[in-house]
Design a protein around this motif. Structure first.
Motif, PDB file in Angstrom:
ATOM      1  N   GLN B  14       0.850  -1.187   0.000  1.00 63.52           N
ATOM      2  CA  GLN B  14       0.000   0.000   0.000  1.00 63.52           C
ATOM      3  C   GLN B  14       0.888   1.240   0.000  1.00 63.52           C
ATOM      4  O   GLN B  14       1.970   1.247   0.626  1.00 63.52           O
ATOM      5  N   GLU B  15       0.420   2.252  -0.670  1.00 59.26           N
ATOM      6  CA  GLU B  15       1.164   3.524  -0.683  1.00 59.26           C
ATOM      7  C   GLU B  15       1.458   3.968   0.745  1.00 59.26           C
ATOM      8  O   GLU B  15       0.581   3.948   1.614  1.00 59.26           O
ATOM      9  N   GLN B  81       5.627   5.236  -2.926  1.00 57.08           N
ATOM     10  CA  GLN B  81       4.741   6.070  -3.731  1.00 57.08           C
ATOM     11  C   GLN B  81       4.409   5.334  -5.021  1.00 57.08           C
ATOM     12  O   GLN B  81       5.167   4.452  -5.437  1.00 57.08           O
ATOM     13  N   PRO B  82       3.303   5.683  -5.676  1.00 54.36           N
ATOM     14  CA  PRO B  82       2.941   4.975  -6.913  1.00 54.36           C
ATOM     15  C   PRO B  82       4.059   4.985  -7.956  1.00 54.36           C
ATOM     16  O   PRO B  82       4.227   3.995  -8.682  1.00 54.36           O
ATOM     17  N   SER B  85       6.519   2.061  -8.440  1.00 55.13           N
ATOM     18  CA  SER B  85       6.118   0.833  -9.134  1.00 55.13           C
ATOM     19  C   SER B  85       7.022   0.610 -10.345  1.00 55.13           C
ATOM     20  O   SER B  85       7.151   1.484 -11.205  1.00 55.13           O
ATOM     21  N   ALA B 114      -2.331   2.652  -4.701  1.00 57.24           N
ATOM     22  CA  ALA B 114      -2.754   3.952  -4.170  1.00 57.24           C
ATOM     23  C   ALA B 114      -3.971   3.826  -3.256  1.00 57.24           C
ATOM     24  O   ALA B 114      -4.734   2.863  -3.366  1.00 57.24           O
TER      25      ALA B 114
END
Lengths: 112, 114
Positions: B14-15, B81-82, B85, B114
């Protein structure tokens, strides 16, 4: 862009044809590496040049593969009589003598 | 020759959570361990590295630890953070052959939700 460049970015060929890829390293980098990357895998070492001398070839590299770096600057990788198993991303990297290797964008080869 | 193993192959977090990727190597003579991030369709980019005379190195949200005795090293990403990825590769610089080539792990696909 002063990074490592490769040409072409994509190549589609028929089985049995010959292909040649070019790599231009960062200027004045004396070490140049070729790697091959298949889907879901890390880059796999193919061959290494220090200046114009090819100092190591992977045992995985068949006789159909040849690489040159004639003037110690750009390098070419040729694959003769391509096979479907040659389909992969071919990455070039260069190093100036420090530890870090800088990678090019790769040439994606598809053999039909 | 050197052999590098990397785990896990995929990792979803999870972010804001932390992510840890682990690698082991076989050649005790290896002395340099880079980590590369590769986004889809792009070239591998060095994000952090560590030499064998150092146990830990940190750069903002990214850290790498090295245990020479156990021959393993890990990548730690905090406050994910996204844009984190991507596929992450560890590598070990092989020194015995004199070419200083990298031996790469098989990669970890990190997904930050996110």
């Amino acid at each position: 862009d002063t990074g490592v460049s490769q040409d072409p970015r994509h190549k589609i060929t028929k089985r049995g044809q010959n292909v040649t890829f070019r790599c231009d390293p960062i200027s004045e980098h004396n070490r140049l590496y070729w790697y091959r990357q298949t889907l879901g895998q890390g880059p796999e070492f193919l061959t290494y040049f220090q200046n114009e001398a090819q100092l190591e070839k992977s045992r995985l590299l068949s006789d159909r593969f040849s690489a040159e770096r004639p003037k110690g600057s750009f390098s070419t990788l040729e694959i003769q009589r391509t096979e479907q198993g040659d389909s992969a991303m071919y990455l070039c990297a260069s190093s100036g003598g420090g530890n870090e290797q800088f990678f090019g964008p790769g040439t994606r080869l598809t053999v039909l | 020759g050197e052999n590098v193993e990397q785990h896990p192959s995929t990792l979803s977090v999870q972010e804001g959570d932390s992510a840890v990727i682990k690698c082991t190597y076989s050649d005790s003579a290896s002395n340099y361990f880079p980590w590369y991030k590769q986004e889809l369709g792009k070239r591998p980019q060095l994000i952090i590295d560590i030499r064998s005379n150092v146990g830990e190195k940190k750069d903002q949200r990214i850290a790498v630890t090295l245990n020479k005795t156990a021959k393993h090293f890990s990548l730690h990403i905090t406050e994910t953070q996204p844009e984190d990825s991507a596929v992450y590769f560890c590598a070990a610089k092989e020194t015995t052959s004199g070419t200083y080539k990298y031996i790469f792990g098989t990669g970890t696909r990190l997904k930050v939700l996110a």
